[in-house]
Design an enzyme around this catalytic site. Structure first.
Site, PDB file in Angstrom:
ATOM      1  N   GLY A 187       0.816  -1.216   0.000  1.00 56.92           N
ATOM      2  CA  GLY A 187       0.000   0.000   0.000  1.00 56.92           C
ATOM      3  C   GLY A 187       0.844   1.258   0.000  1.00 56.92           C
ATOM      4  O   GLY A 187       0.440   2.299  -0.528  1.00 56.92           O
ATOM      5  N   ASN A 188       2.075   1.167   0.545  1.00 57.05           N
ATOM      6  CA  ASN A 188       2.959   2.325   0.568  1.00 57.05           C
ATOM      7  C   ASN A 188       3.546   2.633  -0.804  1.00 57.05           C
ATOM      8  O   ASN A 188       4.099   3.718  -1.011  1.00 57.05           O
ATOM      9  CB  ASN A 188       4.098   2.096   1.571  1.00 57.05           C
ATOM     10  CG  ASN A 188       3.588   2.107   3.000  1.00 57.05           C
ATOM     11  OD1 ASN A 188       2.695   2.882   3.340  1.00 57.05           O
ATOM     12  ND2 ASN A 188       4.131   1.237   3.841  1.00 57.05           N
TER      13      ASN A 188
ATOM     14  N   LYS B 273      -0.786  -4.485  13.239  1.00 54.36           N
ATOM     15  CA  LYS B 273      -0.787  -4.056  11.847  1.00 54.36           C
ATOM     16  C   LYS B 273      -0.866  -2.540  11.748  1.00 54.36           C
ATOM     17  O   LYS B 273      -1.782  -1.908  12.275  1.00 54.36           O
ATOM     18  CB  LYS B 273      -1.983  -4.693  11.121  1.00 54.36           C
ATOM     19  CG  LYS B 273      -2.178  -4.214   9.694  1.00 54.36           C
ATOM     20  CD  LYS B 273      -1.066  -4.689   8.798  1.00 54.36           C
ATOM     21  CE  LYS B 273      -1.315  -4.268   7.341  1.00 54.36           C
ATOM     22  NZ  LYS B 273      -0.175  -4.601   6.480  1.00 54.36           N
TER      23      LYS B 273
ATOM     24  N   LYS C 270       6.724  -9.945   6.045  1.00 57.73           N
ATOM     25  CA  LYS C 270       7.056 -10.293   4.657  1.00 57.73           C
ATOM     26  C   LYS C 270       7.873 -11.579   4.613  1.00 57.73           C
ATOM     27  O   LYS C 270       7.621 -12.473   3.796  1.00 57.73           O
ATOM     28  CB  LYS C 270       7.816  -9.148   3.994  1.00 57.73           C
ATOM     29  CG  LYS C 270       7.036  -7.841   3.926  1.00 57.73           C
ATOM     30  CD  LYS C 270       7.815  -6.761   3.218  1.00 57.73           C
ATOM     31  CE  LYS C 270       7.099  -5.418   3.314  1.00 57.73           C
ATOM     32  NZ  LYS C 270       5.726  -5.457   2.785  1.00 57.73           N
TER      33      LYS C 270
ATOM     34  N   LYS D 219      -1.471  -8.194   3.907  1.00 57.81           N
ATOM     35  CA  LYS D 219      -1.622  -8.572   2.500  1.00 57.81           C
ATOM     36  C   LYS D 219      -0.585  -9.600   2.062  1.00 57.81           C
ATOM     37  O   LYS D 219      -0.809 -10.369   1.123  1.00 57.81           O
ATOM     38  CB  LYS D 219      -1.588  -7.337   1.601  1.00 57.81           C
ATOM     39  CG  LYS D 219      -0.264  -6.627   1.455  1.00 57.81           C
ATOM     40  CD  LYS D 219       0.483  -7.019   0.207  1.00 57.81           C
ATOM     41  CE  LYS D 219       1.748  -6.225  -0.006  1.00 57.81           C
ATOM     42  NZ  LYS D 219       2.623  -5.954   1.087  1.00 57.81           N
TER      43      LYS D 219
END
Length: 738
Positions: free
Chosen positions: A11-12, A129, A275, A213
């Site tokens: 999203g960044n 989050k 991640k 995500k």
């Protein structure tokens, strides 16, 4: 090259640091991403795209809070759905335009995706989050004080809000994602990790959370059979000792190295940690490769020239299986030829397959199977009850054999694939072993069983039970068909001596295991576009005939409070049976398929009502529990009006768990050859149900189109059977020590 790739955009990357997050800013950033995606499409990659929504969902939450005096606030799951829709729209539109400009013929579809989580996930008690924009420490303190937001410092870049982030368990729209991808679409899915939902009482319900995500992307990659998962971040490679003079970029990490670095605290939970963990999850579950890199180095990273690759240990079995690929089109042709030929052996030409035991049709079918087995190089024999066997000799005939097969009889007006397809697949497996020069240590036996269906005599599993020594001559004299012909007399008319039935039994210890391929006969695989089903359990069954005894009276003159209406009592109980099965879950089903009222007149209150109950589940506890509930409801309803009931058991079969080792081998084969698969129970009985009670047994399902079976429209594409033979071949080689 990793042909099928799931790419997770952060999203960044869509709203970058120091940007306000306007639509025009986001569209420009998205276009940059889409240009890189187009590069990969031109290079021949198949892509599924996912994206984050951290900054965007945080902004929507703030907008809700600021405007709450004017419009109602939305919960976090709805805010997530809004960003998934808006970002999916912008990505889909921009990518479509980029592809058009480049002359790339590719369809794009964005799927609004719900993701099931566990309502007891620990993250609901320990939020971690990050969402929304960055704030100073003073601003963060104010937001915490005034709005109750939980705020945390994010890797030295500022303070952000934190919310629960439960692990994703299931993609609600998985079938749609798979179907679209299979049909050539570039699918955009699990935006922002997907909309978090839980299952309560069989229904979906949104929860206040934001799913990571990257974990959702790992689940998508696993479920769609991707070769690689690419997680995009702000740096081209993962580094250890980040931000220190000793900082070192990593080209490759094994799973063990990932675990060590995580335990050392090298990858913080709020930044690189999730991640790396998501990358590990995909590698562990699929055997594929995960890559963490920046979007501008993505193409080079996929080519092995940049990025950090997370890899698992080389899977010996899977590597070996990749070297055993068969010519599936050739297999398909032979399977089709034999199954088409078998269609001729029916008593009802043009109206489905009717191949009853000990008839001309089974005699013709048996002779054809013996001919095909002999042509495949097998030693062929027919036993004294009509079972046909073909043997491919192994190195040591004293070892217990590997047996594979199914049945060659049918139901009345049935389909052309039920049972017989498993026999043909077994013959093809033997033929391929011989063609490839792969001799097993033990014998490989193809079995075609007589009378699995039980339609003519009400027997069921007759041939396989005879092989197991579970049928007697006296029993053959008790089972009759609609013309009162016994099994005993039918065998004599067929040319057999039923007194020799005991000779059909194999010696204990002579069979090592049994493998059966079968059409699913249900809709699960076809509806989800899954190529093969690995059957881990054959459900248990209990059947009852329930009789409710009330009192017959005049329908017009008997007041409602004075009635003993058997139909009313039965209806109340029947209405609850559906809910009993749904509440148990785990694939449990309960069916009332027969109902009769007596005397059956329109103006007479029923004096008795009969109905059948069929309960099936993979656990005995569920079956027994539902039967007990039915008895309790019958007690309640009959005692309330002074009626009575009886409940006669007609059938009881215990559930059978199939062999876990063989299931694991078949799953490795599917992954090695890129076949999508899932584990599922069999809701129908098969020869494997009888054999699995005493021998290690496994079943492989191929899809049934629209779930149809036991009818003339039953159909499975021949190529699906060829895929099954590939998996069977791998399984037999592994079991046979080759």
């Amino acid at each position: 090259m990793h042909r099928k790739v799931v790419i997770a955009i952060g999203g960044n990357a869509i709203t970058q640091e120091n940007q306000r997050g306007t639509v025009s800013e986001q569209q420009q950033n998205i276009r940059t991403c889409c240009e890189s995606i187009a590069d990969l499409l031109e290079a021949g990659y198949e892509i599924i795209l996912t994206h984050g929504n951290g900054p965007q969902v945080g902004s929507i939450v703030l907008q809700n809070d600021i405007a709450k005096q004017l419009v109602p606030e939305n919960p976090l799951d709805v805010c997530g759905a809004q960003t998934q829709g808006s970002l999916g729209y912008m990505i889909s539109q921009t990518l479509t335009n980029v592809l058009k400009d480049r002359g790339i013929q590719k369809k794009v579809a964005s799927v609004l995706t719900q993701v099931v989580v566990d309502e007891n996930d620990p993250s609901f008690q320990n939020p971690s989050k990050f969402i929304g924009p960055f704030f100073t420490k003073e601003q963060a303190d104010l937001l915490h004080e005034e709005k109750g937001f939980l705020m945390k410092e994010d890797s030295g870049r500022g303070w952000r809000r934190i919310v629960p982030s439960p692990r994703p368990l299931e993609l609600v729209e998985e079938a749609a994602i798979r179907t679209l991808s299979k049909d050539g679409f570039l699918v955009i899915t699990v935006g922002g990790g997907g909309i978090p939902v839980v299952r309560k009482n069989g229904e979906l319900q949104g929860v206040e959370a934001v799913i990571d995500k990257d974990f959702a992307s790992a689940l998508v990659a696993e479920k769609t059979g991707a070769d690689a998962l690419v997680i995009l971040t702000g740096v081209p490679k993962v580094s250890v000792d980040f931000g220190t003079p000793q900082q070192r970029a990593l080209d490759t990490m094994t799973l063990d190295e990932c675990r060590r670095y995580l335990s050392e605290g090298q990858f913080p939970a709020g930044s690189m940690g999730p991640k790396v963990e998501a990358a590990m999850q995909f590698v562990e579950q699929s055997g594929g490769v995960s890559i963490i890199t920046s979007i501008d180095r993505m193409k080079e990273a996929l080519a092995g020239q940049d990025g950090t690759r997370i890899v698992g240990p080389e899977n010996r079995m899977r590597k070996k299986m990749r070297g055993q690929e068969l010519e599936l089109p050739h297999l398909k042709h032979r399977i089709k030829e034999n199954l088409e030929a078998m269609k001729a052996f029916t008593a009802t030409p043009g109206n489905g397959c009717t191949r009853m035991p000990f008839t001309k049709e089974t005699r013709d079918a048996a002779e054809y199977l013996k001919k095909v087995m002999a042509q495949a190089g097998l030693e062929v024999r027919e036993d004294c009850v009509g079972n046909v066997f073909g043997v491919l000799r192994g190195e040591d005939r004293s070892l217990p054999c590997i047996m594979m097969g199914s049945h060659y009889d049918s139901v009345y007006n049935g389909g052309d694939y039920d049972g017989i397809a498993g026999v043909i697949c077994a013959i093809e497996t033997a033929r391929v072993l011989l063609e490839q020069g792969r001799q097993l240590k033990q014998d490989f036996v193809v079995a075609a069983f007589m009378d699995e269906e039980g339609c003519r005599f009400g027997t069921g599993y007759f041939g396989s039970k005879c092989m197991l020594g579970q049928m007697t001559v006296e029993e053959c004299k008790t089972y009759t068909d609609k013309d009162d012909i016994t099994v005993y007399d039918a065998m004599k008319a067929y040319g057999f001596n039923p007194k020799q039935l005991g000779r059909a039994a194999w010696q204990p210890g002579s069979i090592a295991c049994f493998i059966e391929t079968h059409i699913e006969q249900g809709p699960v695989l076809d509806a989800a576009s899954i190529e093969l089903g690995l059957v881990d359990c054959i459900v248990g069954i209990q059947r009852y005939m329930v009789t409710v005894n009330g009192r017959s009276d005049h329908a017009g003159t008997t007041p409602m409070h004075m009635r003993k209406d058997a139909v009313s009592i039965a209806a109340k109980v029947i209405a609850d049976i559906d809910g009993m099965a749904r509440e148990r879950g785990e694939g449990t089903v309960a069916t009332v398929g027969y109902l009769k009222a007596t005397p059956g007149a329109m103006n007479v209150i029923a004096g008795s009502a009969e109905f059948s109950v069929d309960v099936r589940s993979r656990t005995q506890e569920n079956i027994d529990g539902i039967v007990a509930q039915i008895r309790q409801r019958l007690d309640e309803e009959t005692s309330a009006v002074g009626a009575s009931y009886s409940m006669e058991q007609k059938l009881e079969i215990s559930p059978v768990d199939l062999n876990p080792r063989m299931l694991d081998i078949m799953e490795e084969s599917c992954k090695a050859h890129g076949f999508t698969c899932c584990r599922l129970p069999s809701g129908a009985g098969h020869d494997s149900l009888a054999i699995g009670q005493v021998l290690p047994t496994v079943m492989l399902f191929v899809p049934s189109r629209d779930g149809r079976s036991h009818c003339p429209v039953e159909y499975t594409p021949y190529f699906d059977f060829a895929k099954a033979v590939q998996v069977l071949y791998d399984l037999v080689l592994e079991l046979g020590g080759v």
